[in-house]
Design an enzyme around this catalytic site. Sequence first.
Site, short mmCIF file in Angstrom:
data_model
loop_
_atom_site.label_atom_id
_atom_site.label_comp_id
_atom_site.label_asym_id
_atom_site.label_seq_id
_atom_site.Cartn_x
_atom_site.Cartn_y
_atom_site.Cartn_z
N ALA A 54 15.47 -16.11 -44.45
CA ALA A 54 16.45 -16.89 -45.22
C ALA A 54 17.76 -16.14 -45.44
CB ALA A 54 15.84 -17.29 -46.57
N ASP A 55 18.02 -15.13 -44.61
CA ASP A 55 19.28 -14.39 -44.74
C ASP A 55 19.77 -14.04 -43.33
OD1 ASP A 55 21.40 -13.19 -46.00
OD2 ASP A 55 20.36 -11.30 -46.38
N MET A 56 19.96 -15.09 -42.53
CA MET A 56 20.24 -14.90 -41.10
C MET A 56 21.74 -14.83 -40.80
SD MET A 56 17.24 -17.21 -39.31
CE MET A 56 17.58 -16.59 -37.66
N ASN A 60 22.48 -9.32 -39.65
CA ASN A 60 21.03 -9.11 -39.65
C ASN A 60 20.39 -9.51 -38.32
OD1 ASN A 60 20.78 -8.04 -42.19
ND2 ASN A 60 20.31 -9.98 -43.18
#
Length: 289
Positions: A54-56, A60
């Site tokens: 959920a932090d793409m 990252n």
Amino acid sequence: ERTGRDVLTMEWIDGVKMNDIAGLAAAGHDLKAIATNLIQSFLRHTLRDGFFHADMHPGNLFVEADGTIVAVDLGIAGRLGKKERRFLAEILYGFIVRDYQRVAEVHFEAGYVPRQHNVSAFAQAIRAIGEPIHGQSADTISMAKLLTLLFEVTELFDMATRPELILLQKTMVVVEGVARTLDPAFNMWKTSEPVVGDWIAGNLGPRGLLTDAREGAKALLALARQALDLAARTDRLSREIDLMAENGLRFDEATAQAIGEAEARHTRSGRVALWVIALTLIYIAWKSL
């Protein structure tokens, strides 16, 4: 040596960051293929596994020499149950094939929109979102924006906020933006259709019905194994309720003793309080003389 109290390092990655467009091109990577792989992988994780990074953001995301996409930093992750996955898949597929009535029905079947609302009116509101995107060029159609508008419309129909869907929508905004950075003409809908369609065929078609039937049979078998124990418990409970109705509520000896001790403490405390009040009044009266 790279793991600390707040950081778990699992493996070393050799790759090019996905926000280094020039570096990716210099390494000979196909940017359009990477964009397609990124979106389809994200959707497979979400629909097939019910778990997604959920932090793409591009910092990252790395691309290895063979084109494999590697996501790091899973400090934020989302989970979707089977009900939410079916909801998401049918909504996306409904917009792809322009079946707005089905999209509306899914909201009601999932229990997200209260039954007092009209399905047809809701379908009409959804059609107002979906129709304008058809006929536009692929680079102007945003799935993330569509989901944002959909959630805004559902508020008008008293749909409760679903944190897991909001997290998914936020992540989709980011990952869709990364894909368009790699390929400005990226077609989100065409890329999504194989994954979404395959999931629907496997989970809502004949294969899905067989899987549900197997799971139901297992649940019935587990219940059957507990039938004797459940029957004995039910019989015992019924007898105890009948005795309670005839004789009143009875406590065991330890409970009765504990209640008595508590009452005794309460009585002693009350007596002490009365003596304190009485002595205080006597003192006040004596001082006034």
